[in-house]
Design an enzyme around this catalytic site. Sequence first.
Site, PDB file in Angstrom:
ATOM      1  N   ASP A 131       0.858  -1.182   0.000  1.00  0.00           N
ATOM      2  CA  ASP A 131       0.000   0.000   0.000  1.00  0.00           C
ATOM      3  C   ASP A 131       0.896   1.234   0.000  1.00  0.00           C
ATOM      4  OD1 ASP A 131      -2.394  -1.432   0.066  1.00  0.00           O
ATOM      5  OD2 ASP A 131      -2.393  -1.533   2.258  1.00  0.00           O
ATOM      6  N   ASP A 146      -7.037  -1.461  -4.733  1.00  0.00           N
ATOM      7  CA  ASP A 146      -8.124  -1.046  -3.842  1.00  0.00           C
ATOM      8  C   ASP A 146      -8.989   0.021  -4.499  1.00  0.00           C
ATOM      9  OD1 ASP A 146      -7.077  -2.739  -1.875  1.00  0.00           O
ATOM     10  OD2 ASP A 146      -5.779  -1.141  -1.100  1.00  0.00           O
TER      11      ASP A 146
END
Length: 201
Positions: A131, A146
């Site tokens: 991330d 995402d």
Amino acid sequence: MSPETGRSRRVSPRALALLVVVAVFVYAIDQIAKYLVVANLPLNQYVPVLGDVLQFFYVTNSGAAFSIGSAYTWIFSVLAAAVFVFIVWFSRRIRSLGWAVVFGLLLGGVLGNLTDRLFREPGFGIGHVVDFIKIPLLPAIFNLADTAICAAMVVFLVLTVMGVGLDGRRAPKTGEATEAAPETTQSLEPGAGHPDRTEAE
């Protein structure tokens, strides 16, 4: 089997092709972005991109959103694999281009994060997801996979509100369904539909 049923069961080449193109595009940009992040960004350090609006913050996530369930990474791997198999199996029913985009975004996003869980450290099935996107207004750090999954949910809601089915047809509105009611009622009145009857009867 009626012609309508046969048409609804046929695979739509255009919808299927669009689904594949969207999924491949999402998967490719997600993996390229993660490769560049791992190769060039320091771990756990803020890198300003657009001042306080957008920042890069490279972290590894063993859990789901907000690092929930970090001790059960393998469960998320199994769930992601199940979603992937379901989308591949279900894709043959999609005839709407809008729904093809929904499932393409979802498939590309799920596959992007599943790749991390299968092939990144610390091991197969328990790998940590990369991330790196940080928006101060949001409480989570996320990635492009995402983002694609969230975009799929938005398009899903739009199509649902518009009443667009998987076959691309819109469900009739309540007003449209009741417009034909008076004609039906009139046809059921005594003497209606029998022009051979006379007043003498």
